[in-house]
Design a protein around this motif. Structure first.
Motif, PDB file in Angstrom:
ATOM      1  N   THR A  87       2.519   9.304  -7.380  1.00  0.00           N
ATOM      2  CA  THR A  87       2.382   7.857  -7.463  1.00  0.00           C
ATOM      3  C   THR A  87       0.969   7.463  -7.066  1.00  0.00           C
ATOM      4  O   THR A  87       0.328   8.132  -6.255  1.00  0.00           O
ATOM      5  CB  THR A  87       3.418   7.155  -6.565  1.00  0.00           C
ATOM      6  OG1 THR A  87       3.339   5.743  -6.754  1.00  0.00           O
ATOM      7  CG2 THR A  87       3.172   7.470  -5.094  1.00  0.00           C
ATOM      8  N   LEU A  88       0.464   6.407  -7.665  1.00  0.00           N
ATOM      9  CA  LEU A  88      -0.899   5.949  -7.396  1.00  0.00           C
ATOM     10  C   LEU A  88      -0.920   5.008  -6.200  1.00  0.00           C
ATOM     11  O   LEU A  88      -0.017   4.177  -6.030  1.00  0.00           O
ATOM     12  CB  LEU A  88      -1.475   5.251  -8.619  1.00  0.00           C
ATOM     13  CG  LEU A  88      -1.612   6.114  -9.873  1.00  0.00           C
ATOM     14  CD1 LEU A  88      -2.043   5.260 -11.061  1.00  0.00           C
ATOM     15  CD2 LEU A  88      -2.594   7.254  -9.645  1.00  0.00           C
ATOM     16  N   ALA A  89      -1.968   5.105  -5.420  1.00  0.00           N
ATOM     17  CA  ALA A  89      -2.079   4.269  -4.220  1.00  0.00           C
ATOM     18  C   ALA A  89      -2.092   2.782  -4.563  1.00  0.00           C
ATOM     19  O   ALA A  89      -1.495   1.962  -3.857  1.00  0.00           O
ATOM     20  CB  ALA A  89      -3.347   4.651  -3.440  1.00  0.00           C
ATOM     21  N   VAL A  90      -2.767   2.423  -5.662  1.00  0.00           N
ATOM     22  CA  VAL A  90      -2.898   1.001  -6.007  1.00  0.00           C
ATOM     23  C   VAL A  90      -1.565   0.365  -6.374  1.00  0.00           C
ATOM     24  O   VAL A  90      -1.461  -0.868  -6.435  1.00  0.00           O
ATOM     25  CB  VAL A  90      -3.893   0.817  -7.178  1.00  0.00           C
ATOM     26  CG1 VAL A  90      -5.301   1.182  -6.748  1.00  0.00           C
ATOM     27  CG2 VAL A  90      -3.457   1.623  -8.399  1.00  0.00           C
ATOM     28  N   MET A  91      -0.547   1.163  -6.603  1.00  0.00           N
ATOM     29  CA  MET A  91       0.770   0.645  -6.951  1.00  0.00           C
ATOM     30  C   MET A  91       1.538   0.153  -5.726  1.00  0.00           C
ATOM     31  O   MET A  91       2.620  -0.421  -5.862  1.00  0.00           O
ATOM     32  CB  MET A  91       1.586   1.716  -7.677  1.00  0.00           C
ATOM     33  CG  MET A  91       1.006   2.173  -8.996  1.00  0.00           C
ATOM     34  SD  MET A  91       1.874   3.620  -9.683  1.00  0.00           S
ATOM     35  CE  MET A  91       3.528   2.958  -9.904  1.00  0.00           C
ATOM     36  N   HIS A  92       0.996   0.395  -4.526  1.00  0.00           N
ATOM     37  CA  HIS A  92       1.756   0.118  -3.307  1.00  0.00           C
ATOM     38  C   HIS A  92       1.108  -0.957  -2.433  1.00  0.00           C
ATOM     39  O   HIS A  92       1.207  -0.910  -1.206  1.00  0.00           O
ATOM     40  CB  HIS A  92       1.961   1.416  -2.534  1.00  0.00           C
ATOM     41  CG  HIS A  92       2.733   2.436  -3.307  1.00  0.00           C
ATOM     42  ND1 HIS A  92       4.090   2.353  -3.507  1.00  0.00           N
ATOM     43  CD2 HIS A  92       2.315   3.535  -4.000  1.00  0.00           C
ATOM     44  CE1 HIS A  92       4.487   3.365  -4.257  1.00  0.00           C
ATOM     45  NE2 HIS A  92       3.439   4.097  -4.564  1.00  0.00           N
ATOM     46  N   GLU A  93       0.489  -1.917  -3.076  1.00  0.00           N
ATOM     47  CA  GLU A  93      -0.052  -3.071  -2.365  1.00  0.00           C
ATOM     48  C   GLU A  93       1.069  -3.761  -1.568  1.00  0.00           C
ATOM     49  O   GLU A  93       2.131  -4.090  -2.103  1.00  0.00           O
ATOM     50  CB  GLU A  93      -0.657  -4.059  -3.359  1.00  0.00           C
ATOM     51  CG  GLU A  93      -0.970  -5.435  -2.797  1.00  0.00           C
ATOM     52  CD  GLU A  93      -2.095  -5.405  -1.766  1.00  0.00           C
ATOM     53  OE1 GLU A  93      -2.056  -6.238  -0.832  1.00  0.00           O
ATOM     54  OE2 GLU A  93      -3.003  -4.563  -1.901  1.00  0.00           O
ATOM     55  N   GLY A  94       0.824  -3.945  -0.265  1.00  0.00           N
ATOM     56  CA  GLY A  94       1.791  -4.628   0.593  1.00  0.00           C
ATOM     57  C   GLY A  94       2.947  -3.773   1.077  1.00  0.00           C
ATOM     58  O   GLY A  94       3.822  -4.276   1.801  1.00  0.00           O
TER      59      GLY A  94
END
Length: 223
Positions: free
Chosen positions: A132-139
């Motif tokens: 999974t990409l880090a930017v997908m987990h905002e918040g």
């Protein structure tokens, strides 16, 4: 006279080569034709020159094509602490934790989602962080193996792994423990068979599976 003949012969030879090469090019379209070495080198050189010229005319460059993407800043809660992290769009959650935050307890095993060594909890749900990409987990709220102990005391499952000798080389252990915590929270601990099924995404190359199952069962029973 001999010099004149030699000079004319040289020019005639060059003209003959041009005619021969032109004839060979025309003959190349005929079935069964095999080029000579000179013809092959000539055609290959011409093609390479054409590609190089095309690159110059279009202004393309390898540097422009390999320029890294711009980074963006995301806000995440990691082990109870809110953090702002700069990452580019290609950075996996695993690489962000290890390389940007310095939480190396989450291991990079296969980096293909097959071994489970990189398991973390995202909003309480266990996932393999390499896929999974880090930017997908905002918040999002993230929990790694470093965040399980509280006030200097090991998590009950960490202690159970020690009690049951549930690790050998230790490389898979952090992923096993985090996955075990998720498994217990999900309620998939009704029997050793159920534990094995719901822990099957975590691979132990040392083969400590019976002890891992025992540690999860011990912790689930104590809860």
């Amino acid at each position: 006279m001999s010099e004149h003949t030699s000079s004319e012969g040289g020019r005639d030879g060059a003209d003959l080569e041009q005619v021969t090469d032109a004839s060979a090019a025309a003959t190349a379209e005929k079935p069964g034709w095999t080029p000579t070495r000179r013809q092959f080198v000539g055609v290959a050189g011409g093609a390479a020159g054409g590609l190089a010229l095309s690159g110059v005319l279009t202004g393309s460059s390898s540097e422009a094509e390999t320029a890294p993407p711009e980074e963006t800043t995301i806000s995440v809660t990691i082990n109870g602490k809110r953090q702002q992290v700069s990452v580019d769009s290609r950075t996996s959650l695993l690489d962000m934790l290890r390389e940007r935050i310095g939480l190396t307890g989450t291991k990079k095993g296969c980096n293909q989602g097959a071994c489970g060594a990189c398991t973390v909890l995202v909003n309480g749900r266990r996932i393999v962080s390499c896929l999974t990409l880090a930017v997908m987990h905002e918040g999002a709220e993230l929990t790694t193996v470093e965040g399980l102990a509280q006030n200097g005391r090991l998590h009950p499952l960490q202690q159970a792994f020690i009690d049951r000798d549930a690790f050998q080389c230790g490389f898979c252990t952090s992923g096993q423990i985090v996955s075990g915590v998720g498994c217990i929270r999900e309620g998939h601990t009704g029997s050793p068979e159920e534990i094995r099924e719901w822990m099957s995404g975590n691979i132990c190359r040392c083969g400590a599976y019976p002890n891992i199952v025992a540690a999860v069962a011990q912790t689930a029973k104590a809860r």
